[in-house]
Design an enzyme around this catalytic site. Structure first.
Site, mmCIF file in Angstrom:
data_model
loop_
_atom_site.group_PDB
_atom_site.id
_atom_site.type_symbol
_atom_site.label_atom_id
_atom_site.label_comp_id
_atom_site.label_asym_id
_atom_site.label_seq_id
_atom_site.Cartn_x
_atom_site.Cartn_y
_atom_site.Cartn_z
ATOM 1 N N LYS A 78 40.770 51.772 41.198
ATOM 2 C CA LYS A 78 40.813 50.240 41.356
ATOM 3 C C LYS A 78 42.036 49.863 41.890
ATOM 4 O O LYS A 78 41.937 48.904 42.800
ATOM 5 C CB LYS A 78 40.796 49.672 39.888
ATOM 6 C CG LYS A 78 39.233 49.912 39.189
ATOM 7 C CD LYS A 78 39.294 49.513 37.849
ATOM 8 C CE LYS A 78 37.840 49.964 37.226
ATOM 9 N NZ LYS A 78 37.709 49.450 35.879
ATOM 10 N N GLN A 122 41.046 48.217 30.311
ATOM 11 C CA GLN A 122 40.432 49.244 30.494
ATOM 12 C C GLN A 122 39.599 49.786 28.886
ATOM 13 O O GLN A 122 40.364 49.784 28.170
ATOM 14 C CB GLN A 122 41.074 50.643 31.096
ATOM 15 C CG GLN A 122 40.170 51.675 31.449
ATOM 16 C CD GLN A 122 39.135 51.407 32.730
ATOM 17 O OE1 GLN A 122 39.502 50.575 33.628
ATOM 18 N NE2 GLN A 122 38.206 51.970 32.811
ATOM 19 N N ASP A 164 36.069 41.127 34.094
ATOM 20 C CA ASP A 164 35.017 42.270 33.688
ATOM 21 C C ASP A 164 33.597 41.553 32.842
ATOM 22 O O ASP A 164 32.581 41.848 32.675
ATOM 23 C CB ASP A 164 35.574 42.988 32.597
ATOM 24 C CG ASP A 164 35.772 44.280 33.377
ATOM 25 O OD1 ASP A 164 35.493 44.551 34.604
ATOM 26 O OD2 ASP A 164 36.541 45.129 32.621
#
Ligand SMILES: NC(=O)c1ccc[n+]([C@@H]2O[C@H](COP(=O)([O-])OP(=O)(O)OC[C@H]3O[C@@H](n4cnc5c(N)ncnc54)[C@H](OP(=O)(O)O)[C@@H]3O)[C@@H](O)[C@H]2O)c1
Length: 279
Positions: free
Chosen positions: A44, A88, A111
């Site tokens: 990322k 994460q 997200d």
């Protein structure tokens, strides 16, 4: 279906948008030292740097307390230089994951996991939607896969892939069936699919006899094996499928590209260039 090529094109477009918008900040928070999470975070950051997004890589020790993590998120919420923020997953067992997700400012939640954003998706006016489901839809659109009235079967019901992609397919007027670990006679259900999305995390969970001739098959799975990373779908399915995503080179690169696009979207929301609904 070549996710690598499409992702590359999209990253080029994003680089252009970043040049127009100016500084865009993305923060990632990783708790602990899970090797798979470490790889995803590195990918990322590399991709963000390539398009000119400033990404901040925050690493916290595995024994970090829930309160410390919440405090870190609050700081990032208040930091004007940060447009997009992701934590994460999975988090260590002693941390309440839903509570952490609820702490992320919805406008920065790239997200799409905050109940505010997930609720908007469920109601049919999406705000931030996770990168993997959005990436799947972009692939389907790129290859002109008809969705209107099509039978779509999604195997897996996670918050990060299965549920949101099911909702996007539903909003695109597909007839959607969601399967999971308790589904009876899985292959009988998947054989009905015109469009089959598999997000389980088990190599070979969908075999050749579980797919209808000509179906579009999207393999989200990423499983480590002696031969490297393999998907959830038996490669022999390619003999019957009309179109299929490879692993690697399918959904994986699309996820990374769409995360960058979500960061740009967050920047637009925060600068008033796109309307973010009031809470
Ligand atoms: N390519 C990418 O960018 C990307 C992004 C995200 C995830 N992934 C990969 O996609 C896979 C799924 O990820 P996830 O986060 O969605 O996983 P997850 O949270 O573990 O969810 C897996 C889902 O599969 C279902 N399942 C498990 N065994 C099954 C079986 N035998 N038959 C039918 N359904 C079964 C589970 O059912 P229950 O709900 O009943 O337990 C669950 O809903 C993983 O390999 C992950 O690495 C790839």
């Amino acid at each position: 279906m070549d996710g690598k090529a499409l992702a590359e094109r999209i990253r080029g477009e994003i680089a252009e948008e970043v040049r127009e918008l100016g500084e865009i900040g993305l923060a990632t928070v990783l708790v602990g030292d899970d090797p798979a999470s470490d790889i995803y975070i590195r990918l990322k950051h590399k991709a963000a740097a390539e398009v000119g997004i400033s990404a901040r890589d925050i690493r916290l020790a595995s024994q970090t307390t829930e309160e410390e993590l919440l405090e870190q998120i609050e700081q990032l919420n208040a930091d004007d230089a940060i447009d997009g923020l992701l934590v994460q997953l999975p988090l260590p067992d002693h941390i309440d994951e839903p509570r952490v997700i609820r702490t992320i400012a919805p406008v920065k939640d790239v997200d799409g996991l905050h109940p505010f954003n997930f609720g908007h998706l469920a109601l049919g006016h999406p705000t931030h939607v996770g990168a993997t489901p959005v990436g799947i839809m972009a692939l389907v659109e790129e290859y002109d896969v008809p969705l209107e009235g099509a039978r779509a079967v999604v195997v897996g019901r996670s918050d990060i892939v299965g549920k949101p992609v099911s909702l996007l397919l539903l909003h695109a007027n597909a007839t959607v069936t969601i399967c999971h670990s308790r589904t009876r006679d899985l292959s009988a259900v998947t054989r009905e699919a015109d469009v089959l999305v598999v997000a389980v995390g088990k190599a070979g969970v969908v075999g050749r006899d579980a797919v209808r001739e000509g179906a579009t098959v999207i393999d989200v799975g990423m499983n480590r094996s002696d031969e490297g990373v393999v998907g959830d779908v038996d490669p022999a399915v390619a003999e019957v499928a009309g179109r299929m995503t490879p692993v690697p080179g399918g959904v994986g690169p699309m996820t990374i590209a769409m995360l960058l696009r979500n960061a740009v979207r967050a920047a637009r929301y925060r600068r008033g260039l796109l309307a973010f609904p009031g809470a």
